[in-house]
Design an enzyme around this catalytic site. Structure first.
Site, short mmCIF file in Angstrom:
data_model
loop_
_atom_site.label_atom_id
_atom_site.label_comp_id
_atom_site.label_asym_id
_atom_site.label_seq_id
_atom_site.Cartn_x
_atom_site.Cartn_y
_atom_site.Cartn_z
N ASP A 1 5.87 7.28 -5.57
CA ASP A 1 4.53 6.84 -5.16
C ASP A 1 3.44 7.70 -5.80
O ASP A 1 2.47 7.20 -6.36
CB ASP A 1 4.39 6.88 -3.63
CG ASP A 1 5.17 5.75 -2.97
OD1 ASP A 1 5.70 4.89 -3.72
OD2 ASP A 1 5.26 5.75 -1.73
N ASP B 1 0.17 0.12 11.58
CA ASP B 1 1.58 0.32 11.90
C ASP B 1 1.78 1.24 13.10
O ASP B 1 2.69 1.04 13.91
CB ASP B 1 2.32 0.90 10.68
CG ASP B 1 2.47 -0.17 9.59
OD1 ASP B 1 1.84 -1.23 9.72
OD2 ASP B 1 3.21 0.08 8.62
N GLU C 1 4.67 -2.73 -3.47
CA GLU C 1 3.63 -3.65 -3.01
C GLU C 1 3.34 -4.72 -4.06
O GLU C 1 3.02 -5.86 -3.77
CB GLU C 1 2.34 -2.89 -2.67
CG GLU C 1 2.30 -2.29 -1.28
CD GLU C 1 3.04 -0.97 -1.15
OE1 GLU C 1 3.87 -0.65 -2.04
OE2 GLU C 1 2.80 -0.28 -0.15
N ASN D 1 3.54 -6.09 11.07
CA ASN D 1 4.27 -6.02 9.80
C ASN D 1 4.80 -4.60 9.59
O ASN D 1 4.92 -4.14 8.46
CB ASN D 1 3.34 -6.44 8.65
CG ASN D 1 4.13 -6.77 7.39
OD1 ASN D 1 5.36 -6.90 7.43
ND2 ASN D 1 3.43 -6.90 6.27
N LYS E 1 -4.09 0.62 4.27
CA LYS E 1 -2.66 0.71 4.57
C LYS E 1 -2.26 2.15 4.93
O LYS E 1 -1.44 2.38 5.81
CB LYS E 1 -1.86 0.20 3.38
CG LYS E 1 -0.37 0.29 3.56
CD LYS E 1 0.36 -0.94 3.08
CE LYS E 1 1.71 -1.04 3.78
NZ LYS E 1 2.80 -1.35 2.94
N HIS F 1 -2.74 -0.31 -2.08
CA HIS F 1 -3.59 0.84 -1.78
C HIS F 1 -3.55 1.90 -2.86
O HIS F 1 -4.56 2.50 -3.20
CB HIS F 1 -3.19 1.44 -0.43
CG HIS F 1 -1.73 1.73 -0.27
ND1 HIS F 1 -1.24 2.83 0.35
CD2 HIS F 1 -0.62 1.06 -0.70
CE1 HIS F 1 0.08 2.83 0.33
NE2 HIS F 1 0.48 1.76 -0.30
N ARG F 2 -2.37 2.12 -3.44
CA ARG F 2 -2.26 3.22 -4.42
C ARG F 2 -2.96 2.89 -5.74
O ARG F 2 -3.47 3.78 -6.41
CB ARG F 2 -0.80 3.59 -4.66
CG ARG F 2 -0.13 4.02 -3.39
CD ARG F 2 0.98 5.02 -3.56
NE ARG F 2 1.51 5.30 -2.25
CZ ARG F 2 0.92 6.09 -1.36
NH1 ARG F 2 -0.19 6.72 -1.67
NH2 ARG F 2 1.45 6.26 -0.17
#
Ligand code: DC
Length: 674
Positions: A327, A52, A355, A95, A429, A401-402
């Site tokens: 998160d 990103d 996600e 993205n 990510k 990812h988490r």
């Protein structure tokens, strides 16, 4: 980054040391845009390097901003200062929502002011992510914007190539209940045109307020003080103007900090230090610290660091409204396995639209570990796991990812079971080196780091097979033959003989042993280094191989290399190839392979290998050398070459490398508990 189908995290016991967190994604892209819109030069420290931020930087270059990486790792951005050096550009934004939304707003205003025209597009998934609420708000202002595909979604054309008059008298209305990024985009862009007070009214209940807080704090750093009335009305004062603060430090990602805070709480008596984010963080997820404290962690720190130690053990169960830390709260769900009672995490409905459906994902994967979990529309309830309740589990990570990061914490289970994390590269990510960082600060349970031994005669293909298996499993690699070859080279340099007839001399044997014990060797991506010199090619020569074979018969040399070899047994695992990996060095290894091929086959392979390197060689003499070395290696008194009693024999005369690798991986999978 582990770009492999799964990563087996070995059972872990304790944690200690310091980790430096990667920069926060939200802060990184905001800072880049602010620096680009400011006048003058901004030096950005600790920027996150991810997909990103890369697209954002490419776009800024395209627009004419100066982007210069500095020798010290910082990035110097020379901003536009309200000017528009390029009147048109086509920007590809991948993205990255954190690039698309703010650039849409800023470039719409600049295009209207200066008569520019810009097109913004991204990957197909980006063209499914809504942007209509932001476009509506910008159109109210008088910005000409066209949808180039479906109405309400990128790609977009901003501006008509002619200046347009902006209507700044009326409050600009924007919805706040879908994404806070639309409001952030307007807040970042409108100071460019604030010739009078500009008012933004939020329609609907504003979500993700901590992220708006980050935006406001960064705006202030760049000289713009937005007035806020509750969370409904924001006023950008007339005459606001971006000024570069000179240096900007991107905080570490506070959500990423949660895994290491948990690590300290679960497993560190001496303390885990987290650098890059501290008690003065502007990120909402820093309040995870309070949740971890409630579970018993001892946490101290300063403005830019935290130190976490285990306090209460088992951890204390909690019942917590997690709306403010959605998160980071996923980490609490795994910590709950180590608690003294039932933990309930409430008000987490947003997990369902992240996600993946994170409530369902966490419940499913926690149950795989053996846990009792109850899930509701907006809560999750987790029972602790007694030592006998743990099950070996292969954790599906849902491209989230988490999920991948928080389940690595299950490796501290008292049952000493490894944990398999599927698709570990999804951590890229936000934290590409998460697992590498984790392995730096944890101590595995003694003797529980798996070692796969691959022994066999010279030119049997051990090196190739070992490297391929290690790569596939994400394990470290020990090419023990190279160590003996290095002794040969080092002896040469030191003027010590390695001729057979001299080696019987006990003084020489002692000297060679001392030399072997004091070599400064390093294996890295570039090759093999001896005393700072790259010797990758030199160790591969036939002469080095013969010298290695001779010195390796000396017990003094073998003894001296023992500790060095044991040191390779590090998390997540090791593939070790040589002659005595299974018999002497790692006798308790869970899998031992003895690799063979006929001498003729091996001579032919070695011949091909040398020819391909442009080295001329005769098959006959290669065969004679091979046979001589086989004899020498298998008849010596000290650690002779022979299969370990529990070794699996693999004759690869008729197999190609892929087939051999496949066979070893199949055998390995049979030995795993998953
Ligand atoms: O695998 P290689 O050809 O690189 O090994 C070079 C020599 O080192 C080999 O002839 C014997 C010795 N060696 C050893 O004695 N023990 C090992 N574990 C590996 C190699």
């Amino acid at each position: 980054m582990y770009d492999i189908p799964f990563l087996d995290v070995p059972p872990l016991q304790s944690a200690a040391g310091t980790v430096t967190l990667p920069g926060s994604k939200s802060i990184s892209n905001r800072v880049l845009l602010l620096a680009a819109l400011s006048e003058g030069r901004t030096t950005v420290h600790d920027l996150l390097d991810s997909d990103d931020t890369r697209v954002m930087l490419a776009a800024l270059r395209e627009l004419g901003c100066g982007v210069e990486p500095q020798a010290d790792g910082t990035l110097a951005i020379t901003g536009l200062g309200g000017a528009l050096p390029r009147q048109s550009a086509n920007l590809f934004l991948g993205n990255a929502g954190t690039a698309m939304r703010p650039l849409c707003a800023a470039l719409s205003l600049l295009a209207a002011q200066h008569g520019g025209q810009f097109e913004l597009r991204g990957v197909p998934r980006m063209h499914e992510r809504p942007i209509g609420d932001l476009v509506d708000a910008l159109r109210q202002l008088g910005c000409p914007i066209d949808y180039l595909g479906n109405a309400g979604f990128p790609p977009l054309r901003l501006g008509h190539g002619q200046p347009a008059t902006l209507q700044l008298d009326q409050p600009i209305r924007v919805r706040g209940d879908v994404s806070s990024q639309f409001l952030t985009a307007l807040l970042l862009a409108l100071p460019l045109v604030a010739t009078k007070n500009v008012v933004i009214d939020v329609v609907g209940e504003l979500i993700s307020k901590p992220y708006i807080d980050i935006t406001l704090k960064l705006l202030a750093q760049f000289g713009v003080a937005v007035q806020r009335d509750g969370w409904q009305r924001f006023t950008i004062p007339a005459g606001s103007r971006y000024r570069s603060p000179g240096d900007v430090f991107v905080e570490g990602d506070a959500s990423s900090a949660s895994y290491f805070i948990a690590l300290g709480a679960i497993a560190s008596t001496s303390g885990v230090t987290v650098q890059g984010v501290g008690l003065a963080s502007i990120q909402g997820d820093i309040r995870f610290v309070e949740a971890a404290q409630a579970m018993g962690a001892h946490i101290t720190g300063g403005p830019n660091h935290l130190v976490i130690q285990r306090g209460a053990w088992p951890l204390k169960a909690i019942d917590l409204d997690c709306n403010h830390i959605p998160d980071a709260a996923m980490t609490l769900a795994v910590m709950a396995l180590y608690a003294d009672g039932t933990t309930t995490l409430r008000n987490i409905a947003s997990w369902r639209v992240k996600e993946t459906d994170r409530i369902a994902a966490m419940a499913t994967e926690l149950r795989k570990l053996g846990a009792t979990v109850e899930e509701g529309p907006d809560f999750i309830r987790v029972e602790p796991l007694p030592a006998h309740g743990w099950r070996p589990a292969s954790i599906h990570t849902y491209d989230d990812h988490r999920v991948a990061m928080c389940f690595s914490l299950a490796a501290f289970n008292p049952a000493c079971l490894p944990v398999r994390i599927e698709d570990p590269k999804c951590v890229a990510k936000t934290f590409p080196d998460y697992f590498e960082t984790l392995f730096e600060v944890v101590a595995p349970v003694a003797h529980e780091v798996p070692v796969i031994c691959i022994d066999g005669p010279t030119a049997s293909g051990k090196g190739t097979l070992g490297a391929a298996v290690a790569q596939r499993l994400g394990y470290h690699l020990l090419d023990s033959g190279a160590l003996y070859r290095l002794v040969g080279l080092a002896a040469d340099k030191a003027g010590l003989s390695t001729r057979s007839e001299d080696l019987a001399d006990p003084t020489l044997a002692r000297q060679l042993g001392a030399l072997a014990g004091s070599m400064a060797v390093r294996f890295d991506g570039q090759g093999i280094w001896l005393d700072g010199e790259n010797v990758s090619d030199a160790v591969r020569s036939e002469a080095a191989g013969m010298a290695a074979s001779r010195v390796s018969a000396l017990p003094s040399v073998r003894q001296a290399l023992l500790a060095l070899q044991h040191g390779f047994q590090r998390a997540p695992g090791l593939v070790a190839d040589g002659r005595d990996m299974g018999t002497v060095i790692f006798p308790a290894a869970p899998m031992k392979i003895f690799l063979t091929a006929s001498a003729a086959q091996r001579a032919e392979r070695r011949h091909k290998q040398l020819i391909s390197k442009g080295i001329s060689a005769k098959i006959d003499s290669l065969l004679a050398d091979l046979e001589a070395r086989d004899r020498q290696d298998s008849t010596r008194a000290s650690a002779p070459l022979k299969p370990a009693e529990d070794a699996l024999l693999l004759d690869n005369s008729a197999l190609d490398v892929d087939q051999s690798v496949h066979q070893v991986l199949v055998w390995w999978q049979d030995k795993r508990p998953f």
